[in-house]
Structure formats: C-alpha cells, structure tokens
Design a protein around this motif. Structure first.
Motif, PDB file in Angstrom:
ATOM      1  N   ILE A 209      39.822  45.494  89.271  1.00 16.94           N
ATOM      2  CA  ILE A 209      40.720  46.603  89.837  1.00 16.94           C
ATOM      3  C   ILE A 209      40.824  47.284  88.481  1.00 16.94           C
ATOM      4  O   ILE A 209      40.782  48.697  88.668  1.00 16.94           O
ATOM      5  N   LEU A 210      41.155  46.837  87.531  1.00 17.43           N
ATOM      6  CA  LEU A 210      41.489  47.509  86.050  1.00 17.43           C
ATOM      7  C   LEU A 210      40.539  48.111  85.723  1.00 17.43           C
ATOM      8  O   LEU A 210      40.508  49.411  85.365  1.00 17.43           O
ATOM      9  N   ARG A 211      39.438  47.547  85.623  1.00 16.20           N
ATOM     10  CA  ARG A 211      37.982  48.104  85.003  1.00 16.20           C
ATOM     11  C   ARG A 211      37.374  49.212  85.977  1.00 16.20           C
ATOM     12  O   ARG A 211      36.985  50.137  85.574  1.00 16.20           O
ATOM     13  N   TYR A 212      37.490  49.004  87.158  1.00 12.47           N
ATOM     14  CA  TYR A 212      36.558  49.647  87.961  1.00 12.47           C
ATOM     15  C   TYR A 212      37.330  50.915  88.871  1.00 12.47           C
ATOM     16  O   TYR A 212      37.107  51.639  89.562  1.00 12.47           O
ATOM     17  N   VAL A 213      38.960  50.595  88.979  1.00 14.05           N
ATOM     18  CA  VAL A 213      39.704  51.565  89.771  1.00 14.05           C
ATOM     19  C   VAL A 213      40.533  52.398  88.876  1.00 14.05           C
ATOM     20  O   VAL A 213      40.801  53.332  88.709  1.00 14.05           O
ATOM     21  N   ILE A 214      41.404  51.626  88.164  1.00 13.33           N
ATOM     22  CA  ILE A 214      42.728  52.094  87.283  1.00 13.33           C
ATOM     23  C   ILE A 214      42.101  52.976  86.263  1.00 13.33           C
ATOM     24  O   ILE A 214      42.417  53.890  85.825  1.00 13.33           O
ATOM     25  N   LEU A 215      41.125  52.469  85.671  1.00 15.54           N
ATOM     26  CA  LEU A 215      40.690  52.957  84.260  1.00 15.54           C
ATOM     27  C   LEU A 215      39.998  54.372  84.621  1.00 15.54           C
ATOM     28  O   LEU A 215      40.434  55.470  84.135  1.00 15.54           O
ATOM     29  N   PRO A 216      39.005  54.369  85.482  1.00 15.41           N
ATOM     30  CA  PRO A 216      38.215  55.824  85.798  1.00 15.41           C
ATOM     31  C   PRO A 216      39.437  56.665  86.554  1.00 15.41           C
ATOM     32  O   PRO A 216      39.409  57.692  86.278  1.00 15.41           O
ATOM     33  N   ASN A 217      40.135  56.180  87.443  1.00 15.46           N
ATOM     34  CA  ASN A 217      41.174  56.892  87.890  1.00 15.46           C
ATOM     35  C   ASN A 217      42.300  57.560  87.055  1.00 15.46           C
ATOM     36  O   ASN A 217      42.473  58.625  87.230  1.00 15.46           O
ATOM     37  N   ALA A 218      42.406  56.975  85.705  1.00 17.31           N
ATOM     38  CA  ALA A 218      43.190  57.445  84.761  1.00 17.31           C
ATOM     39  C   ALA A 218      42.402  58.462  83.860  1.00 17.31           C
ATOM     40  O   ALA A 218      43.230  59.040  83.058  1.00 17.31           O
ATOM     41  N   LEU A 219      41.136  58.409  83.973  1.00 16.58           N
ATOM     42  CA  LEU A 219      40.356  59.436  82.831  1.00 16.58           C
ATOM     43  C   LEU A 219      40.833  60.555  82.899  1.00 16.58           C
ATOM     44  O   LEU A 219      41.074  61.101  81.769  1.00 16.58           O
ATOM     45  N   PRO A 220      41.049  61.381  84.177  1.00 16.30           N
ATOM     46  CA  PRO A 220      41.502  62.731  84.071  1.00 16.30           C
ATOM     47  C   PRO A 220      42.628  63.125  83.256  1.00 16.30           C
ATOM     48  O   PRO A 220      42.845  63.845  82.137  1.00 16.30           O
ATOM     49  N   GLU A 221      43.829  62.006  83.402  1.00 16.83           N
ATOM     50  CA  GLU A 221      44.859  62.111  82.647  1.00 16.83           C
ATOM     51  C   GLU A 221      44.780  62.005  81.191  1.00 16.83           C
ATOM     52  O   GLU A 221      45.228  62.740  80.314  1.00 16.83           O
TER      53      GLU A 221
END
Lengths: 297, 268
Positions: A209-221
């Motif tokens: 979840i951290l690697r494939y969801v939260i990390l890419p989701n946070a990239l724009p910010e």
C-alpha cells in the motif's frame, strides 16, 4: 484506437471515447460568455510575457538613462552599466574566480541543501502522514521552527558548524526541510480512502500500500514541495553566503557592496533571478513528464 | 463457491458530541453463492455500512459475518470491491490497473499479461490497455474498475453505487455489462444503489433497507435479472410486472423519506 472495434458487448466504449474526445476540443475558438474566474480558460500569453519584460526594461532605462533620469547611476545602475558588468564578469570573473565558479558554488550549495532537506523531509513527512503518534510528536516541532527565518539562525549555525561550507549548506537544509515535511505530509494525507480500500481488497499488504498507492499518490504534492523548497533555498542563498564565502553569487553581492559597486550587485541580483526562474522552468518540465496525471482526475 | 452469512450484525457510531447513531440494528441474512443482491434504501439506512462490513473495512459493533464459514475480520481479496469513482490509480495505465491484484500476489508477468488482455476484452476495452486513466470517460473507467476487481478471481464482488456517477445512457449499458459478467462468471455480487429501477433490474434478490435504526425492511426475490440479458431491457423495464414492483418500492422509500423529514422537522 478509432480503427479498433471491440467485441459487441453491452455498451460500446468506442462511443464513450468519441464523446470524451468531443468534449475536449482544443484550439477551437472559445465561445464562452463567462471567462472571468474560469481557470480552464486562463492560459499564459507568451505575447504578454514579452510585453511585460519589455516594459520592465523600458522603465529601468527611463529612470536611469532616459531624457531626464531621476535615479543616480551610482545607487541604481542603468541596464547598460549592468550589461557591462555582466560582460566583464562573464569574461574575467570576479575576485579571482570565474563566473562559472561563482554560479556553480551557489548552485551546489543550494542543491546540497535541498538534497539533504529532501532526504530528511520526505520520510519525516511520510511518518507524520501515516501515524497519529508521530504526527503528534513532530507537529509542534514543525510549527515552531518553520516560521523562523534562516538568517536569524546564521549566528548560531556559524558557532556550531564554523564559517565553512557546512554552516552554509545547513542553513539551506533548514530553508528546505520544513517545506518538504509539510508537502510530504499533505501528500500522504491526501490519499483517498477508496484507493487504499481498493488496494487492500486486491490483496496488497501494508508495505505494498505504501509503495504502490500512497507513494505515487503523494508525488504531485512532493513535487510542489520541491519547487517551493527550491525557491525558498535560492532565496536564502544570499543569507547563507553572508559570512566567510569567497565564491558565490550571494557572496559577490556582499563583496561588491563593500566597494560600492552597485552595477555588480545588481548584475548578481539579475543572475540569481534568472537562474531561479530557469530552475523552476526545468522543474515544471520534469513535472509534466513525471506526473502527467496531475490535476486530471 | 462460498455462501455468505450475516448474523445479528449491528453498527453503532459514537458521535463526537456524545450520543450515538444506530447505523445497523440486528441485520441477519444468508446469501447463497452466485446470487446478485441489490441493496436499496434512503440515505442513512446503513446500506454502505453493511457493504463496508462485508468488505472488512469496518468491524461491526455486534454480530458476525462469515464467508464460506470463515469469519471476516478485515479486507481480503476473496471479496473484490468496485467503488463509485476515484478508486483507480491515475499513475498507472489501464492494463497496469487491471494487473494490480495479480502483481500484488507476485503472479508471473506472462500469465498476468494474458489475463489482463482477456479481462479487457470481457469488459469491452480491447486495445485500451495503454491508455491513461484520465483519458477515459466515466463509463470506461468503471469498466476498468470491474476488470481490475475480476483479475483476482474474488468469490464475492461488492459494488458501492458503481454506476452512480454515470449519465443515464451509459448507466443502462453498464447495467447490461454487470448482468453479463454475473452470468458469465457466476460470482456472488452485492450492489448498493440509489436507483429503484437499477435495484429491480439487476437484483435477483433485493433488500429494501430502512433508517433509524438501519435495518432490512423487506426482502424480494426477483425474476428480472435472470432474463435481463435475453430480453430487451427497455421492454422489460416497461413491462407491467416491472412497473408494478417499481411503484411499490418507490412509495415505500418515499414513505421512509417523509418519515425522516417529519422526524427532523420535529427535532428542530
């Protein structure tokens, strides 16, 4: 995709595709009656950018070398004097260091500071976004230290880290780390519950979840944080090079001001501004390459 | 194939200002494998809460949920989820989204590739694998969500208003797709919807839920989903039998809505 005809299942996605293409006609004359306040209608006009820059130069020339100049060239050099200073600097350097050495000394301090600030900031921001406890622990620290201007810390940093590179880079770390923490935290907290739920239902574990969801989701910010931090660091440069620097654009400003060479001061100011703007341009290009989904969901 | 058993499930939300809301009160039912259950009811009747409990995202305050005799304690891939929107990963293309489940399970790439191609074909998105999510219309995005959910071969598919954000025409097409998938895969589906027509057309079993406290008010066994693929859906929805049921359900839900309004009016 237009030549592809999918199997005739219930509902044809080809029609969906047509509809979405139709909805996004680019380059067509806008027939909107409401354009004020419509962000989708606001694009930066290249023509007006040139007008703005030209106007700025015209004003500068008018007040310094116009028919009736009201500024003294000794305190406010004209564009010509600044250009001459630039040519000298470019050809001969300044104070036994070439133009490239000055610029690269400043650039490398900013990039080192940013790098360390990012390496510290992202994990701390992620930890704060992921854990209530860590959010509680770090929140007062971040909120207390973030508003402290780097210049205020300079005396202590010099005491602790000496007058060499270390204190300068550390000051730039200070300038960027809080921005990176806050941006990373916002990126983590911005993940929608349904994305996380969907991933768990697809068999992902916490690490995934951290690697494939939260990390890419946070990239724009995180990327926005990088851009802001770069601006703040670059803006802190002069303060960082205030004491004990031989080379650097900020150091040059101090040295030149002591000899009352305002042309060199102004020239360095323009160089700092131009390099800062170019770096932001590079960041924006990187952003559209690395995060093409930004703002499109 | 596994049956789903929901026994005396209650859900109480504590309010921050004190007091509590009974979102579900003593809900019990058994759902045999392969059924398509639709949950219908006014806002606040607990239908999404019930779905989230079965999905394992929420632990009930009381009672138990079992799938094939195994208690549900958290999310798991034998229970796939399709959300209304916004649950796809924009940073991945269509094929990567569909491949997400197999990838998390470390399935072989070659196997996954074939699986993804097959699923895209099933949902009518052949050739769209390389497209970015934001390039797709809402209807196509939901097709991706369905394919992604199917990739892990779940026993049960839970759908939380999957067609709620779509326009009326796309919605009808997608209803056809859901029926087709249900028929072809034989999976158990629980679908939450606000639309009476959708609940009637898709559900071979339907629960009308009522609020305060959230509960199952009435259960129906319905014939429409069974013939929904072979009959013209417009004709089916215009048939006397369908209209009669639709009006019956509508008046029941209207009655509940009015009770809520009256209740809230009385409080203020």
């Amino acid at each position: 995709m237009s030549e592809h005809v999918p199997a005739p299942v219930a509902g044809s996605p080809v029609e969906d595709a047509k509809a979405s293409r139709f909805g996004r006609r680019r380059g067509m004359q806008s027939r909107k009656t409401v354009t004020f306040g419509d962000a989708s209608d606001v694009t930066t006009s290249k023509g007006w950018m040139l007008v703005s820059l030209g106007g700025l130069f015209l004003l500068w020339w008018w007040f310094t070398r116009g028919p009736e100049p009201i500024l003294d060239e000794k305190t406010f050099p004209s564009p010509f004097a600044t250009w001459d200073a630039f040519v000298d600097w470019w050809r001969d350097g300044y104070r036994r260091a070439s133009a490239w050495e000055h610029a690269s000394a400043s650039l490398s301090r900013v990039l080192k500071g940013m790098l360390i600030g990012t390496i510290i900031g992202i994990p701390v921001g992620f930890a704060m976004g992921l854990s209530r406890v860590l959010r509680g622990i770090f929140d007062p620290i971040v909120e207390l230290f973030r508003p402290v201007p780097p210049l205020a810390l300079l005396p202590m940093f010099i005491m602790w880290f000496g007058i060499g590179e270390e204190s300068k880079v550390n000051l730039l770390v200070w300038a960027s780390v809080w921005v990176m923490i806050i941006a990373s935290r916002a990126g983590v907290l911005g993940v929608s519950g349904s994305k996380v739920h969907a991933a768990y239902s697809l068999g992902a574990n916490k690490w995934q979840i951290l690697r494939y969801v939260i990390l890419p989701n946070a990239l724009p910010e995180v990327f926005t944080g990088l851009r802001v931090a770069l601006g703040v660091s670059w803006g802190t440069l002069v303060a960082a090079e205030l004491v004990g620097a031989e080379k650097g654009l900020g150091a040059s400003i101090y040295i030149a001001s002591r000899f009352f060479r305002m042309d060199i001061v102004l020239m360095n100011i323009v160089i700092i501004g131009v390099i800062g703007a170019l770096m932001d341009l590079v960041m924006r290009l990187l952003e559209s390459r690395l995060i093409p989904w930004r703002g499109k969901s | 194939m596994k049956d789903l058993s929901v026994q005396n499930v209650s859900m109480v939300y504590e309010l921050p200002k004190g007091g509590s809301v009974q979102a579900l009160h003593d809900v019990s039912f058994d759902l045999e494998a392969g059924r398509l259950l639709t949950l219908l009811g006014p806002s606040g009747c607990g239908k999404t809460t019930l779905l989230n409990i079965v999905a394992g995202f929420l632990a009930p305050s009381g009672g138990s949920v079992e799938l094939g005799g195994t208690p549900i304690t958290g999310p798991g891939q034998e229970r796939g989820m399709v959300f209304q929107q916004g649950a796809l990963f924009e940073w991945q293309n269509v094929a990567q989204n569909v491949a997400f489940g197999p990838r998390m399970n470390r399935r072989k790439r070659s196997e996954t590739k074939a699986l993804v191609d097959g699923l895209l074909n099933t949902v009518g998105l052949t050739g769209f694998g390389d497209k970015a999510i934001y390039e797709l219309s809402g209807g196509m995005q939901q097709r991706v969500a369905l394919a992604r959910c199917l990739a892990n071969e779940p026993e049960v598919i839970l759908m939380d208003e999957p067609l709620g954000a779509l326009d009326a025409l796309t919605r009808e097409k997608m209803q056809g797709l859901i029926l087709k998938l249900w028929k072809e895969t034989g999976k158990t589906i629980i679908l939450v919807t606000h639309s009476v027509e959708e609940a009637l057309f898709l559900g071979d079993k339907l629960f009308v839920m009522a609020p305060r406290p959230g509960r199952i008010e009435k259960a129906y066994e319905l014939p429409f989903a069974e013939v929904g693929l072979t009959t013209d859906p417009r004709k089916l929805k215009a048939s006397a039998e369908f209209i009669e049921k639709r009006e019956e359900l509508l008046s029941m839900i209207w009655g509940m809505e009015e009770q809520i309004m009256g209740h809230e009016g009385g409080m203020s």
